[in-house]
Design a protein around this motif. Structure first.
Motif, mmCIF file in Angstrom:
data_model
loop_
_atom_site.group_PDB
_atom_site.id
_atom_site.type_symbol
_atom_site.label_atom_id
_atom_site.label_comp_id
_atom_site.label_asym_id
_atom_site.label_seq_id
_atom_site.Cartn_x
_atom_site.Cartn_y
_atom_site.Cartn_z
ATOM 1 N N GLU A 1 -19.397 109.201 80.163
ATOM 2 C CA GLU A 1 -20.075 108.702 78.968
ATOM 3 C C GLU A 1 -20.331 107.198 79.092
ATOM 4 O O GLU A 1 -21.446 106.728 78.984
ATOM 5 C CB GLU A 1 -19.164 108.969 77.764
ATOM 6 N N GLU A 2 -19.262 106.486 79.330
ATOM 7 C CA GLU A 2 -19.322 105.039 79.507
ATOM 8 C C GLU A 2 -20.420 104.668 80.479
ATOM 9 O O GLU A 2 -21.249 103.818 80.225
ATOM 10 C CB GLU A 2 -18.006 104.538 80.145
ATOM 11 N N ARG A 3 -20.390 105.356 81.586
ATOM 12 C CA ARG A 3 -21.284 105.046 82.675
ATOM 13 C C ARG A 3 -22.738 105.234 82.270
ATOM 14 O O ARG A 3 -23.586 104.411 82.531
ATOM 15 C CB ARG A 3 -20.939 105.962 83.845
ATOM 16 N N GLU A 4 -22.976 106.350 81.560
ATOM 17 C CA GLU A 4 -24.356 106.588 81.152
ATOM 18 C C GLU A 4 -24.847 105.472 80.263
ATOM 19 O O GLU A 4 -25.916 104.909 80.471
ATOM 20 C CB GLU A 4 -24.487 107.926 80.422
ATOM 21 N N ILE A 5 -24.042 105.180 79.256
ATOM 22 C CA ILE A 5 -24.425 104.112 78.351
ATOM 23 C C ILE A 5 -24.649 102.827 79.130
ATOM 24 O O ILE A 5 -25.516 102.035 78.832
ATOM 25 C CB ILE A 5 -23.336 103.912 77.268
ATOM 26 N N ALA A 6 -23.861 102.680 80.176
ATOM 27 C CA ALA A 6 -23.961 101.475 80.980
ATOM 28 C C ALA A 6 -25.386 101.238 81.451
ATOM 29 O O ALA A 6 -25.820 100.099 81.607
ATOM 30 C CB ALA A 6 -23.032 101.578 82.180
ATOM 31 N N GLN A 7 -26.129 102.309 81.658
ATOM 32 C CA GLN A 7 -27.476 102.162 82.197
ATOM 33 C C GLN A 7 -28.476 101.723 81.141
ATOM 34 O O GLN A 7 -29.546 101.239 81.464
ATOM 35 C CB GLN A 7 -27.944 103.485 82.801
ATOM 36 N N SER A 8 -28.141 101.963 79.896
ATOM 37 C CA SER A 8 -29.113 101.692 78.848
ATOM 38 C C SER A 8 -29.428 100.207 78.736
ATOM 39 O O SER A 8 -28.545 99.360 78.658
ATOM 40 C CB SER A 8 -28.578 102.201 77.509
ATOM 41 N N GLN A 9 -30.709 99.925 78.746
ATOM 42 C CA GLN A 9 -31.159 98.539 78.653
ATOM 43 C C GLN A 9 -30.690 97.915 77.353
ATOM 44 O O GLN A 9 -30.356 96.741 77.289
ATOM 45 C CB GLN A 9 -32.701 98.487 78.690
ATOM 46 N N VAL A 10 -30.709 98.715 76.297
ATOM 47 C CA VAL A 10 -30.479 98.195 74.966
ATOM 48 C C VAL A 10 -29.033 97.773 74.743
ATOM 49 O O VAL A 10 -28.752 96.672 74.317
ATOM 50 C CB VAL A 10 -30.855 99.238 73.896
ATOM 51 N N ILE A 11 -28.119 98.689 75.070
ATOM 52 C CA ILE A 11 -26.735 98.444 74.730
ATOM 53 C C ILE A 11 -25.962 97.840 75.889
ATOM 54 O O ILE A 11 -24.753 97.761 75.867
ATOM 55 C CB ILE A 11 -26.031 99.735 74.279
ATOM 56 N N ARG A 12 -26.700 97.406 76.878
ATOM 57 C CA ARG A 12 -26.035 96.869 78.049
ATOM 58 C C ARG A 12 -25.005 95.818 77.660
ATOM 59 O O ARG A 12 -23.897 95.793 78.171
ATOM 60 C CB ARG A 12 -27.083 96.249 78.981
ATOM 61 N N GLN A 13 -25.391 94.959 76.737
ATOM 62 C CA GLN A 13 -24.533 93.873 76.296
ATOM 63 C C GLN A 13 -23.131 94.360 75.937
ATOM 64 O O GLN A 13 -22.139 93.832 76.403
ATOM 65 C CB GLN A 13 -25.140 93.186 75.065
ATOM 66 N N LYS A 14 -23.129 95.342 75.095
ATOM 67 C CA LYS A 14 -21.862 95.799 74.542
ATOM 68 C C LYS A 14 -20.935 96.432 75.569
ATOM 69 O O LYS A 14 -19.743 96.434 75.425
ATOM 70 C CB LYS A 14 -22.124 96.843 73.444
ATOM 71 N N ASN A 15 -21.563 97.035 76.559
ATOM 72 C CA ASN A 15 -20.754 97.795 77.478
ATOM 73 C C ASN A 15 -20.052 96.898 78.466
ATOM 74 O O ASN A 15 -20.317 96.911 79.659
ATOM 75 C CB ASN A 15 -21.608 98.808 78.210
ATOM 76 N N SER A 16 -19.125 96.137 77.951
ATOM 77 C CA SER A 16 -18.503 95.137 78.806
ATOM 78 C C SER A 16 -17.492 95.749 79.763
ATOM 79 O O SER A 16 -17.259 95.217 80.829
ATOM 80 C CB SER A 16 -17.825 94.067 77.944
ATOM 81 N N ARG A 17 -16.910 96.867 79.341
ATOM 82 C CA ARG A 17 -15.845 97.447 80.175
ATOM 83 C C ARG A 17 -16.338 97.755 81.584
ATOM 84 O O ARG A 17 -15.767 97.294 82.575
ATOM 85 C CB ARG A 17 -15.294 98.717 79.526
ATOM 86 N N TYR A 18 -17.403 98.552 81.620
ATOM 87 C CA TYR A 18 -17.921 98.969 82.922
ATOM 88 C C TYR A 18 -18.390 97.766 83.743
ATOM 89 O O TYR A 18 -18.025 97.591 84.903
ATOM 90 C CB TYR A 18 -19.065 99.963 82.717
ATOM 91 N N ARG A 19 -19.183 96.922 83.086
ATOM 92 C CA ARG A 19 -19.737 95.751 83.781
ATOM 93 C C ARG A 19 -18.629 94.829 84.276
ATOM 94 O O ARG A 19 -18.711 94.255 85.367
ATOM 95 C CB ARG A 19 -20.667 94.983 82.858
ATOM 96 N N ASN A 20 -17.630 94.701 83.461
ATOM 97 C CA ASN A 20 -16.497 93.872 83.802
ATOM 98 C C ASN A 20 -15.825 94.367 85.078
ATOM 99 O O ASN A 20 -15.480 93.575 85.971
ATOM 100 C CB ASN A 20 -15.484 93.946 82.659
ATOM 101 N N PHE A 21 -15.681 95.660 85.127
ATOM 102 C CA PHE A 21 -15.015 96.260 86.274
ATOM 103 C C PHE A 21 -15.827 96.004 87.545
ATOM 104 O O PHE A 21 -15.272 95.607 88.582
ATOM 105 C CB PHE A 21 -14.844 97.759 86.022
ATOM 106 N N VAL A 22 -17.131 96.221 87.428
ATOM 107 C CA VAL A 22 -18.007 95.942 88.577
ATOM 108 C C VAL A 22 -17.794 94.501 89.042
ATOM 109 O O VAL A 22 -17.618 94.226 90.239
ATOM 110 C CB VAL A 22 -19.494 96.159 88.221
ATOM 111 N N GLU A 23 -17.816 93.620 88.092
ATOM 112 C CA GLU A 23 -17.651 92.192 88.377
ATOM 113 C C GLU A 23 -16.363 91.929 89.165
ATOM 114 O O GLU A 23 -16.356 91.214 90.177
ATOM 115 C CB GLU A 23 -17.572 91.451 87.038
#
Lengths: 206, 206, 206, 206
Positions: free
Chosen positions: C115-137
């Motif tokens: 679920e997280e991952r899918e949302i991660a792709q969304s252009q719109v809510i990208r901002q909010k999805n800090s968990r996934y992006r954080n991990f990548v970072e």
DNA sequence: AATGAATGAGGTTTCATTCAT
DNA sequence: CATGAATGAAACCTCATTCAT
């Protein structure tokens, strides 16, 4: 304590269910089965559409429940008569009186009876329509008893049972067209006379 | 020339109308009046949906026309009997035979009869439903004749007419549940016997 | 006294919250995120629907809280590894082991990860999805360390971090299709080998 | 003549179908799979809601058709590569290039791919999700070929196939976050290098 | 006259959220 | 704090009717 609460809740539940069923009956009485929509039921009951689905799983179930619940008293009364110790012709008589007075008091339900009957004819759903078929069966049994005890002539009891039932319904329909219905006694007697003695004055006809 | 062309056109028109009505009857026979959609009618008739609206203004008109056109032969035959010079009890007998044999040959139309009947009960559209009411009226006249000539007992002829008609319908319904229907003669005789002589063996009942 | 009471209340609050979250996890495990309704959550938790809204402002907040709370232990563990003094490749290895064993013990949470991952792709809510992006970072940082210390080849560390993470998820998904999951060791080693050494036997390919 | 007419009609039909599917793709691209409602699809397509149901039996069928029709070109191209006479590693390479360029040109479809994948994990509907599973299978075959011919190391080919596919998807996701996507060549080469040679510089790791 | 895609009003059902008890 | 009946917005779907071709 907790039991009391539960009891009260169940009561509330029952009240709302009844109210919804009542709304259905009112609508059917006014406009026929065809035009009953969930929107209208909700409006008539003074509830929201969604609420209907709390108390009934679907429209179909709601309509079915109306028939089941509302016809139960009549069914029970007829059953009592049928199980009783009256003679077959007394049973027939009692049933006529009972049925007439029931629909005098529950005019709105008559439409449902017609509905039941129509469905009864369908080849496909014949199976499910146990109420109507059951009634035919039970009347046929009474007729058979009457035949066995020499009260009635020999005849195909199921077919005559059908005739009897439809004759009662026909009479009820006519009664309900009148406002108010004519004297119950008179109509009942008429039907019983026709049924038992026929319309002919001389009986050497055939 | 022009007349001939117009004539041919009218013929074509008639053929298409019949085809559409036929489709309706087939569908009703299979699935009941309730579920007939214009899509299905078009498919069954092998025509387009739009085409239906060239020949019939609306769905309602189409269904109405089916009833009017398809019941006309039966109506005419019954009328002939009623207008004839038979005795009242012979008329009643003839009508029973006529009706049974008509629906044996036109099973699909029976559903429409039930439909008619139900609508007949509606307070609102009672006015329009002249066919059913008309029939009751005419049967009542026959009964009145019978009463006048001392053949039948005194009774409310309209109510008994209703009883008679519904009894016929009940019997027809039972017949159509059997495949093929049982002997017409037997069923007709049964109904007539019940109607004229009643079911009781001894007539000192009441 | 008052403090004690408040303390006890807070404890109760925590227990109920946990119970509700637990119910969500169970449901998601069984039927997927998509079909979870508040009715079902309430039923699963043995509570009333209204009660859910005392502990969580909305469905969205509830689901969010499940993810936040339930992934926290994993997040902390991974964080610990990342902050530790292991070499970059040891860190990568440890993370794989940690992740696999976490989902072996928390199968129900895996659905949320997807679920997280899918949302991660969304252009719109990208901002909010800090968990996934954080991990990548953070993974990217480890890779950068590895590159700096000559352990890893030069490459776009963020892209490779994504590849690594998705590869882990793919493997986890496969593991969870097996019942029970195959030996953790084997799968972890396979993934690590592919990641570090690739699949080719000879390395003069390009 | 008639054939021509039929041909033109079929063409029209196809155009509308495509338009509706296009509307779905646009919506999914903008707002995600979750929020696609038939109302919105109709609005986006500039058609009425009812019209959608002329061309597609249900929402489910519509969405399914979008996936089937829109992924077919990609599927065919990948199939062609897989069936071709390239060496296993050339096949893998070609697939990466093909997939990247396909989604560069069909950004909107990527969301559907994620959707597919999520469903793929579900225990219940696993059966139906043949597209994703099929792809895994085929890639596994290529890997097996490579292993047999001494190009690749011994390994569980299905698991590595999953890793490979998810790695491609991860990379695609990253590409689509950039506007415009970075050079295809570079990303493809990166993925292939990681896959074939791994990230480690020295290979004496384990 | 015939077609059938398109319309749009209206039907059934679902579900997050509220609120009186 | 807990309850669960009630709400109402919105979702999916149907079908009689129209109209450009």
């Amino acid at each position: 304590m907790s039991k009391l609460k539960t009891e009260r809740k169940r009561l509330f539940e029952q009240i709302t269910r009844k109210a919804i069923q009542e709304a259905v009956v009112n609508l059917v009485t006014r406009t026929g089965t065809r035009k009953v929509t969930m929107d209208q039921v909700a409006a008539e009951a003074g509830l929201s559409k969604g609420c209907l689905y709390i108390h009934f799983r679907s429209k179909k179930e709601l309509l079915e429940s109306v028939k089941t619940d509302r016809f139960k008293p009549l069914g029970d009364q007829l059953q009592e008569i049928l199980n009783g110790s009256l003679t077959p012709n007394q049973k027939i008589e009692s049933i006529v009186y009972r049925l007439f007075s029931y629909f005098d008091e529950n005019r709105g339900l008559f439409r449902f009876l017609l509905e039941e009957r129509e469905i009864a004819q369908s080849q496909v759903i014949r199976q499910k329509n146990s109420r109507y078929r059951n009634f035919v069966e039970r009347i046929a049994n009474v007729l058979d008893d009457g035949i066995a005890s020499g009260l009635f002539r020999h005849m195909d009891s199921k077919k005559v049972a059908s005739i009897f039932i439809e004759a009662m319904i026909a009479m009820t329909a006519r009664r309900l067209l009148e406002e108010p219905p004519g004297p119950l006694d008179e109509d009942a007697r008429l039907l019983i006379q026709v049924l038992f003695r026929g319309i002919a004055l001389m009986h050497d006809l055939q």
